[in-house]
Design a protein around this motif. Sequence first.
Motif, PDB file in Angstrom:
ATOM      1  N   GLN A  22     -35.442  49.627 -24.920  1.00 57.73           N
ATOM      2  CA  GLN A  22     -36.052  49.858 -26.225  1.00 57.73           C
ATOM      3  C   GLN A  22     -35.194  49.333 -27.369  1.00 57.73           C
ATOM      4  N   ASN A  23     -33.891  49.351 -27.200  1.00 59.30           N
ATOM      5  CA  ASN A  23     -32.995  48.873 -28.255  1.00 59.30           C
ATOM      6  C   ASN A  23     -32.716  47.367 -28.179  1.00 59.30           C
ATOM      7  N   THR A  24     -33.250  46.713 -27.171  1.00 58.35           N
ATOM      8  CA  THR A  24     -33.075  45.269 -27.038  1.00 58.35           C
ATOM      9  C   THR A  24     -34.037  44.558 -27.973  1.00 58.35           C
ATOM     10  N   ARG A  25     -33.517  43.642 -28.743  1.00 57.21           N
ATOM     11  CA  ARG A  25     -34.363  42.908 -29.690  1.00 57.21           C
ATOM     12  C   ARG A  25     -35.049  41.760 -28.973  1.00 57.21           C
ATOM     13  N   LEU A  26     -36.358  41.746 -29.052  1.00 58.70           N
ATOM     14  CA  LEU A  26     -37.148  40.683 -28.444  1.00 58.70           C
ATOM     15  C   LEU A  26     -38.166  40.139 -29.443  1.00 58.70           C
ATOM     16  N   SER A  27     -37.727  39.909 -30.648  1.00 61.61           N
ATOM     17  CA  SER A  27     -38.606  39.329 -31.659  1.00 61.61           C
ATOM     18  C   SER A  27     -38.862  37.864 -31.299  1.00 61.61           C
ATOM     19  N   PRO A  28     -39.880  37.263 -31.874  1.00 62.55           N
ATOM     20  CA  PRO A  28     -40.136  35.841 -31.600  1.00 62.55           C
ATOM     21  C   PRO A  28     -38.911  34.956 -31.886  1.00 62.55           C
ATOM     22  N   ALA A  29     -38.177  35.266 -32.939  1.00 65.40           N
ATOM     23  CA  ALA A  29     -36.985  34.465 -33.264  1.00 65.40           C
ATOM     24  C   ALA A  29     -35.912  34.624 -32.189  1.00 65.40           C
ATOM     25  N   THR A  30     -35.729  35.844 -31.685  1.00 66.00           N
ATOM     26  CA  THR A  30     -34.738  36.089 -30.643  1.00 66.00           C
ATOM     27  C   THR A  30     -35.125  35.374 -29.360  1.00 66.00           C
ATOM     28  N   ILE A  31     -36.386  35.477 -28.987  1.00 68.03           N
ATOM     29  CA  ILE A  31     -36.852  34.808 -27.768  1.00 68.03           C
ATOM     30  C   ILE A  31     -36.704  33.296 -27.917  1.00 68.03           C
ATOM     31  N   THR A  32     -37.027  32.771 -29.083  1.00 65.97           N
ATOM     32  CA  THR A  32     -36.876  31.333 -29.329  1.00 65.97           C
ATOM     33  C   THR A  32     -35.425  30.917 -29.148  1.00 65.97           C
ATOM     34  N   LYS A  84     -33.110  32.412 -27.363  1.00 59.46           N
ATOM     35  CA  LYS A  84     -32.728  32.523 -25.951  1.00 59.46           C
ATOM     36  C   LYS A  84     -33.320  31.380 -25.125  1.00 59.46           C
ATOM     37  N   VAL A  85     -34.554  30.985 -25.419  1.00 56.40           N
ATOM     38  CA  VAL A  85     -35.165  29.850 -24.720  1.00 56.40           C
ATOM     39  C   VAL A  85     -34.382  28.575 -25.026  1.00 56.40           C
ATOM     40  N   ASN A  86     -33.974  28.406 -26.275  1.00 58.97           N
ATOM     41  CA  ASN A  86     -33.180  27.224 -26.634  1.00 58.97           C
ATOM     42  C   ASN A  86     -31.834  27.214 -25.921  1.00 58.97           C
ATOM     43  N   VAL A  87     -31.196  28.378 -25.794  1.00 57.60           N
ATOM     44  CA  VAL A  87     -29.920  28.462 -25.076  1.00 57.60           C
ATOM     45  C   VAL A  87     -30.120  28.076 -23.609  1.00 57.60           C
ATOM     46  N   MET A  88     -31.196  28.593 -22.990  1.00 53.50           N
ATOM     47  CA  MET A  88     -31.471  28.247 -21.596  1.00 53.50           C
ATOM     48  C   MET A  88     -31.770  26.759 -21.450  1.00 53.50           C
ATOM     49  N   ALA A  89     -32.531  26.194 -22.372  1.00 54.32           N
ATOM     50  CA  ALA A  89     -32.857  24.764 -22.322  1.00 54.32           C
ATOM     51  C   ALA A  89     -31.596  23.920 -22.467  1.00 54.32           C
ATOM     52  N   ASP A  90     -30.703  24.322 -23.364  1.00 54.86           N
ATOM     53  CA  ASP A  90     -29.438  23.595 -23.530  1.00 54.86           C
ATOM     54  C   ASP A  90     -28.618  23.638 -22.243  1.00 54.86           C
ATOM     55  N   HIS A  91     -28.617  24.790 -21.583  1.00 54.39           N
ATOM     56  CA  HIS A  91     -27.868  24.923 -20.330  1.00 54.39           C
ATOM     57  C   HIS A  91     -28.456  23.999 -19.259  1.00 54.39           C
ATOM     58  N   VAL A  92     -29.765  23.988 -19.129  1.00 52.42           N
ATOM     59  CA  VAL A  92     -30.418  23.117 -18.147  1.00 52.42           C
ATOM     60  C   VAL A  92     -30.102  21.652 -18.464  1.00 52.42           C
ATOM     61  N   HIS A  93     -30.154  21.294 -19.738  1.00 54.09           N
ATOM     62  CA  HIS A  93     -29.861  19.927 -20.172  1.00 54.09           C
ATOM     63  C   HIS A  93     -28.411  19.543 -19.833  1.00 54.09           C
ATOM     64  N   GLU A  94     -27.467  20.437 -20.112  1.00 53.90           N
ATOM     65  CA  GLU A  94     -26.051  20.181 -19.798  1.00 53.90           C
ATOM     66  C   GLU A  94     -25.842  20.013 -18.303  1.00 53.90           C
ATOM     67  N   GLN A  95     -26.474  20.869 -17.500  1.00 50.67           N
ATOM     68  CA  GLN A  95     -26.318  20.780 -16.052  1.00 50.67           C
ATOM     69  C   GLN A  95     -26.903  19.479 -15.523  1.00 50.67           C
ATOM     70  N   LEU A  96     -28.040  19.063 -16.060  1.00 46.64           N
ATOM     71  CA  LEU A  96     -28.639  17.794 -15.653  1.00 46.64           C
ATOM     72  C   LEU A  96     -27.701  16.639 -15.983  1.00 46.64           C
ATOM     73  N   ASN A  97     -27.109  16.639 -17.167  1.00 45.07           N
ATOM     74  CA  ASN A  97     -26.170  15.574 -17.540  1.00 45.07           C
ATOM     75  C   ASN A  97     -24.953  15.553 -16.619  1.00 45.07           C
ATOM     76  N   ILE A  98     -24.455  16.729 -16.237  1.00 47.70           N
ATOM     77  CA  ILE A  98     -23.319  16.793 -15.303  1.00 47.70           C
ATOM     78  C   ILE A  98     -23.712  16.192 -13.963  1.00 47.70           C
ATOM     79  N   ASP A  99     -24.888  16.570 -13.454  1.00 48.46           N
ATOM     80  CA  ASP A  99     -25.358  16.043 -12.169  1.00 48.46           C
ATOM     81  C   ASP A  99     -25.577  14.531 -12.234  1.00 48.46           C
ATOM     82  N   LEU A 100     -26.133  14.049 -13.344  1.00 46.30           N
ATOM     83  CA  LEU A 100     -26.398  12.613 -13.461  1.00 46.30           C
ATOM     84  C   LEU A 100     -25.113  11.796 -13.482  1.00 46.30           C
ATOM     85  N   LYS A 101     -24.072  12.328 -14.088  1.00 48.16           N
ATOM     86  CA  LYS A 101     -22.789  11.607 -14.100  1.00 48.16           C
ATOM     87  C   LYS A 101     -22.195  11.503 -12.696  1.00 48.16           C
TER      88      LYS A 101
END
Length: 190
Positions: free
Chosen positions: A36-46, A48-65
Amino acid sequence: MKPFTDGDFIKTVIIQAATRWFPGEDNRRDFMNIVQNTRLSPATITRKVNVMADHVHEQLNIDLKKCVRFSIHLDESTDKTDTAQLVVMIRFVLENGSVQEELLELIPLTRKTTGLDVYLSKKNSILAHEVPLEKLVAVTTDDAPSMTGKITGFSGQCLRDPDFPRFLSFHCIITPRSILWENFKYKNRV
């Protein structure tokens, strides 16, 4: 539902499920307070999604190298706003022999969709991802003239570019979408 606005719904479902996850009253109450105390507003979710996308992007770049060899698959399509989109898939082999296929990029082609436009967009994308271009072994394109032309098409532009190695060029005339459509048409005839 609007994008990233389902935080409250998720919290409600988790709280309802907590009765099964935590049969002990104390644990359940503590867990429900945390949820109940966890913030899940649209801005927070956005964020968190951006952080996850950045992580996936970084991992892909590591694998491609670290890849041993790779091929790219290009498909040009038009979205509902009449903007040409270039879908870029990459399939690569890692040192341990495993093969991965990933969506590398979706590139909007805001100008004309000539072979030169596609070529410049794709080369810029490869350079931005720091893909070891010398490890390219094959390119597969759709049937668009901007892709298949031996002189002005994407493949022709790449073959003339000294930065690109010699590679196999494949022309895919049957896309999964057209196979599905043909199958649908024949099954639904009266």
